[in-house]
Design a protein around this motif. Structure first.
Motif, PDB file in Angstrom:
ATOM      1  N   SER A  83     -12.351  -3.636  -1.226  1.00 13.71           N
ATOM      2  CA  SER A  83     -10.940  -4.357  -1.098  1.00 13.71           C
ATOM      3  C   SER A  83     -10.202  -4.131   0.501  1.00 13.71           C
ATOM      4  N   ASN A  84     -10.841  -2.777   0.788  1.00  9.63           N
ATOM      5  CA  ASN A  84      -9.864  -2.428   2.173  1.00  9.63           C
ATOM      6  C   ASN A  84     -10.717  -3.360   3.498  1.00  9.63           C
ATOM      7  N   SER A 135      -9.324  -7.253   2.689  1.00  4.67           N
ATOM      8  CA  SER A 135      -7.874  -7.316   3.228  1.00  4.67           C
ATOM      9  C   SER A 135      -7.697  -7.710   4.441  1.00  4.67           C
ATOM     10  N   ASN A 164      -7.817  -0.934  -7.285  1.00  4.35           N
ATOM     11  CA  ASN A 164      -9.082  -1.027  -6.364  1.00  4.35           C
ATOM     12  C   ASN A 164      -9.902  -2.042  -6.719  1.00  4.35           C
ATOM     13  N   VAL A 208       0.774  -1.148   0.005  1.00  7.55           N
ATOM     14  CA  VAL A 208      -0.040   0.100   0.072  1.00  7.55           C
ATOM     15  C   VAL A 208       0.854   1.212   0.186  1.00  7.55           C
ATOM     16  N   GLY A 252     -13.805   1.466   4.694  1.00  7.69           N
ATOM     17  CA  GLY A 252     -13.307   0.211   4.601  1.00  7.69           C
ATOM     18  C   GLY A 252     -12.753  -0.683   5.911  1.00  7.69           C
ATOM     19  N   MET A 253     -12.372   0.324   6.805  1.00  6.26           N
ATOM     20  CA  MET A 253     -11.726   0.142   7.863  1.00  6.26           C
ATOM     21  C   MET A 253     -12.884  -0.403   9.034  1.00  6.26           C
ATOM     22  N   MET A 308     -11.564   5.084   2.782  1.00 11.67           N
ATOM     23  CA  MET A 308     -10.608   3.934   3.484  1.00 11.67           C
ATOM     24  C   MET A 308     -11.029   3.500   4.834  1.00 11.67           C
ATOM     25  N   MET A 315      -4.166  -7.579  -2.098  1.00 15.68           N
ATOM     26  CA  MET A 315      -3.420  -6.219  -1.910  1.00 15.68           C
ATOM     27  C   MET A 315      -2.443  -5.830  -3.052  1.00 15.68           C
TER      28      MET A 315
END
Length: 456
Positions: A160-161, A164, A213, A35, A72-73, A69, A180
C-alpha cells in the motif's frame, strides 16, 4: 498512444503550471493528512483508556512500523522516480516492467518481515527500546502484543505504501488518494470499536491498522487488474535486468534510508528519553504526532510534485521543470509558515486530547512547541528532497537522506544529551538539525540541477 498515456501527457506536459501542481499535490496532501489522522486516532483512542503505559507502548512500537514503511518507500519513491522519467521518454513498456518489479519484490520482503517479527518479537522489542528495567514490564507486554498483530499486515503495508506513490507516476493522483483514504477511514472507524467498544485496547489498535492496510493494498491491486492502468503488476512483466532494479534502488534506497534512519533515531531518542521516565516517553510520542500535522502536509506537497518534475526531467523540458520547482517552493514556504503558527498555538489542546496525566501533558506541551521551531523551513526541505529524487540524482539523494536523520541528527542528539542532561534539550536536537538539513538540501539541489540537466 493509449488514452491513459494521453491524459498523463496533458497534465504533466501541457497544463498550466499552477493547475498541474495542484492536480498532483492536492490528492497527495489529503493522503498524507489521512495517514496522520489515523495515526492520531490510534493514540487518541488508546489515550481514552487512561493508561499512559499503553500510550508509551504505541510510541515505542512506532519505529518497527516505520521500518517497513521505509521498505514501501524504497519501491514507492524509487519506482515513481524511474517510472515518471521513463514515461517522459516514451518508454511505456519499461515502465510496466518497473511496476511489476516493485510489486512482487516488495510483497516478498513483506512476508519475510512478517515472519521475523512473529518468531522474534522479544529481540525486536528490545531493539526498539522496550526494556522492563526502563519502561516497566507492563509497557513491554503491550509492545509485544501490538507487534505480533501488526506483523500480519506487514506485506500489505509495504504494497500500500509503494503504490500510493507509484499511481501518481502515471497521473493517477486521485486514485492514489482514494486507496489511502479507504484504508485510513476504515482504521479510524474501527479504532473506537475495537479499542474501547470491544475492550481490546492496544490489540484493538493493531487489528484496526492491519485491516486498513489490507484494504488499501487490495484497492491498488484491483486498479491494476482492472485494465485501467498503463502500468501492470502481471508477473510476466517482472524484470530485474535492463536497469530496472538498479534504477529503482538508486533513488529508492536513499529515500528508504531516510525513513529507516528516522526509525533508528526514534529508537535512540526513546531510549535516551526513557531515562526520564515513561511519562516523558509518552509526552515525546504525542509531541511527535502533533508536529507531524505540519510535517505530513509538507511531505504531501513534496511527493505530489515529484512525478511532475520527473516527467519533465525525462522529457528534457528544463523551462517547465524550473517553473514547477519555483511555484512549489513559494507554495511550500507559505504553507510552512501557516502550519507553524497553527501547531505552536494549538499545541496545548492537541496534546491534552491524548494525555490525561498532568506531568505527561507538561512534557508533551513543551516538546510539541520545540519540535515546530523548524516549521518555517520544512517545506523547502521536502520540495528539495523530491526534486533531487525526480532527477535520478542518486548520490545527492543518498547524502541528503543519511544526513537529516543520521549523519547530522544522531551526533547532535548525543551531543545535546552529554552537554545538557535534560529531556527538553533532547527534543531541541531535531529542529537544530532541520536547519542544517535545509541548507544542505539547497546546496545539493543546485549541484544536481546543474549536473543532471547539463548531461541531458
Amino acid at each position: 498512444m493509449s488514452k491513459n498515456s494521453e491524459k498523463t501527457v496533458e497534465i504533466f506536459e501541457n497544463a498550466p503550471i499552477p493547475k498541474a501542481v495542484f492536480v498532483n499535490i492536492v490528492p497527495s496532501v489529503i493522503s498524507m493528512l489521512m495517514v496522520l489522522v489515523y495515526n492520531l486516532a490510534d493514540t487518541f483512542f488508546i489515550g481514552q483508556t487512561n493508561n499512559d503505559a499503553m500510550v508509551a507502548a504505541v510510541s515505542l512500537a512506532t519505529p518497527a512500523f516505520l521500518f517497513f514503511m521505509a521498505v514501501g518507500m524504497l519501491f514507492g519513491i524509487g519506482g515513481t522516480s524511474l517510472i515518471s522519467r521513463l514515461l517522459g521518454q516514451g518508454r511505456e513498456k519499461d515502465a510496466k516492467y518497473t511496476c511489476s518489479f516493485c510489486f512482487w519484490t516488495g510483497a516478498v520482503i513483506g512476508v519475510i518481515g512478517m515472519l521475523i517479527i512473529l518468531f522474534a518479537v522479544g529481540p525486536v522489542s528490545v531493539m526498539i527500546g522496550a526494556r522492563p528495567e526502563k519502561v516497566g514490564a507492563e509497557t513491554v507486554g503491550y509492545v509485544k502484543e501490538y507487534l505480533r498483530i501488526v506483523a500480519i499486515g506487514v506485506p500489505f503495508l509495504i504494497v500500500s505504501n509503494s503504490f500510493s506513490n507509484i499511481l501518481r507516476a502515471e497521473g493517477k493522483a486521485n486514485k492514489a488518494m482514494m486507496g489511502m483514504i479507504l484504508g485510513n477511514v476504515a482504521n479510524i472507524i474501527l479504532d473506537p470499536i475495537m479499542i474501547l467498544g470491544f475492550g481490546w485496547n492496544v490489540a484493538g489498535a493493531a487489528v484496526a491498522t492491519v485491516i486498513g492496510n489490507i484494504l488499501s493494498a487490495l484497492f491498488y491491486l484491483w486498479h491494476y487488474l482492472s485494465g485501467k492502468s498503463m502500468l501492470s503488476v502481471n508477473p510476466q512483466y517482472y524484470r530485474i535486468r535492463g536497469g530496472i532494479a538498479r534504477g529503482v534502488m538508486a533513488i529508492g534506497i536513499p529515500a528508504s534510508l531516510n525513513s529507516i534512519l528516522m526509525s533508528t533515531s526514534n529508537v535512540i531518542i526513546n531510549n535516551l528519553m526513557s531515562g526520564y521516565g515513561k511519562l516523558a516517553v509518552a509526552g515525546l510520542g504525542v509531541a511527535m504526532k502533533v508536529n507531524m500535522v505540519a510535517v505530513m502536509l509538507l511531505i504531501g506537497v513534496g511527493t505530489g510534485i515529484q512525478p511532475l518534475l520527473g516527467y519533465n526531467f525525462g522529457a528534457g523540458n528544463k523551462k517547465r521543470f524550473f517553473g514547477v520547482l519555483r511555484f512549489s517552493l513559494i507554495l511550500a514556504v507559505s504553507l510552512s509558515v501557516v502550519m507553524t503558527v497553527i501547531c505552536y498555538a494549538g499545541a496545548g489542546p492537541m496534546v491534552n486530547a491524548f494525555l490525561t496525566d498532568e506531568e505527561a501533558f507538561g512534557y508533551g506541551m513543551q516538546f510539541a512547541r520545540m519540535f515546530i521551531l523548524s516549521g518555517p523551513v520544512l517545506g523547502v526541505l521536502f520540495v528539495m528532497i523530491n526534486a533531487i529524487q525526480s532527477m535520478g540524482a542518486a548520490i545527492p539523494s543518498l547524502i541528503l537522506s543519511i544526513s537529516r536523520q543520521g549523519l547530522l541528527f544522531i551526533p547532535v542528539l548525543f551531543l545535546f544529551h552529554q552537554l545538557f542532561h535534560t529531556a527538553q534539550t533532547l527534543v531541541l536536537a531535531q529542529p537544530v538539525t532541520d536547519y542544517f538539513a535545509v541548507a544542505l538540501s539547497i546546496l545539493l539541489m543546485i549541484v544536481s540541477y546543474r549536473k543532471y540537466f547539463a548531461q541531458k
